[in-house]
Design an enzyme around this catalytic site. Sequence first.
Site, PDB file in Angstrom:
ATOM      1  N   HIS A 160       4.912 -18.641  28.167  1.00 29.63           N
ATOM      2  CA  HIS A 160       3.491 -18.695  27.913  1.00 29.63           C
ATOM      3  C   HIS A 160       3.198 -17.701  28.316  1.00 29.63           C
ATOM      4  CE1 HIS A 160       3.831 -22.167  26.017  1.00 29.63           C
ATOM      5  NE2 HIS A 160       1.900 -22.638  25.440  1.00 29.63           N
ATOM      6  N   ARG A 193      -1.271 -22.061  32.489  1.00 29.65           N
ATOM      7  CA  ARG A 193      -0.010 -22.366  32.781  1.00 29.65           C
ATOM      8  C   ARG A 193      -0.324 -22.980  34.156  1.00 29.65           C
ATOM      9  NH1 ARG A 193       0.866 -23.940  27.876  1.00 29.65           N
ATOM     10  NH2 ARG A 193       2.872 -24.271  29.157  1.00 29.65           N
ATOM     11  N   HIS A 199       3.401 -25.095  35.450  1.00 27.68           N
ATOM     12  CA  HIS A 199       4.006 -23.900  35.959  1.00 27.68           C
ATOM     13  C   HIS A 199       3.484 -23.950  37.319  1.00 27.68           C
ATOM     14  CE1 HIS A 199       6.980 -22.215  33.040  1.00 27.68           C
ATOM     15  NE2 HIS A 199       5.518 -22.242  32.144  1.00 27.68           N
ATOM     16  N   ASP A 203       6.339 -19.250  38.474  1.00 29.32           N
ATOM     17  CA  ASP A 203       6.365 -18.454  37.087  1.00 29.32           C
ATOM     18  C   ASP A 203       5.899 -17.911  37.258  1.00 29.32           C
ATOM     19  OD1 ASP A 203       8.668 -21.489  37.746  1.00 29.32           O
ATOM     20  OD2 ASP A 203       7.267 -22.337  36.860  1.00 29.32           O
TER      21      ASP A 203
END
Length: 265
Positions: A160, A193, A199, A203
Amino acid sequence: MTNQPAMRTRSIWAIMLTSLVASCTTAPSASLVSSALPDERLSLAAPPATPASQANDDRIFAATRALKDTPRWKLAQSDADLRPAPLLRGFSCAAGFMIALDKAPHLEQILTLMANAETGRTSEEKHYWKRLRPFIGNDQPICVSRESNLRKSPSYPSGHTIAGYSTALVLSALLPERSAELLQRGRVIGESRIVCGVHWASDVAAGYQAAGAFAVATLENPTIRALMPQAREELLALQAAGLRPDAERCALEADAAAHSPFSED
């Protein structure tokens, strides 16, 4: 305190990307394919693998669980939707006008080509590292459903984040006069995220790095380059139409940008 890992080369991007738009006269020759994007298994560092290196990720995940049901949580839920129309509409505040995908077919082509290529390359990277997502093995809240597909998809790097930040970079090429605002919005999509709990912070940091490499390869592709002038004209027409984004939404995005989970205690 960890420094924010994105948007450190805005002026360089503005110069380079403006040049790309101005020189886009090459006829299309080939679509963008995953193999044309850099292999981030070579350039990204491995994700944290020891308790000491994992500690900052753990701290940020725990701290951001307190955001459940806040306006920032709701923004993270909205940012989880990567369908082309809502993703692009989510950059309206940053652009200063409403962006409607149905009014920008050439821009849609660019983003679709890029998304398809990124999906394949990112999947290779995720399955190479096989990192578990932060909500696996606990009952901490996340902002989306704990569906099986999400559980099966590895965490590193954040796809994302790659999608959101690479879109911000392409839009910066098309609207260099709004590059700072667009890149800030791309950063916030990645941070959503972390807020969402799907996440780790590392990440997302890796996602910013991968997005930059992917965007460079995308903007060098002849098919993409040939579409850029028409895409800019579409955006300028939308700007001229004068449809303003929702002020409340813009205020929420601005507040999110001012309170990064990378820098909050």
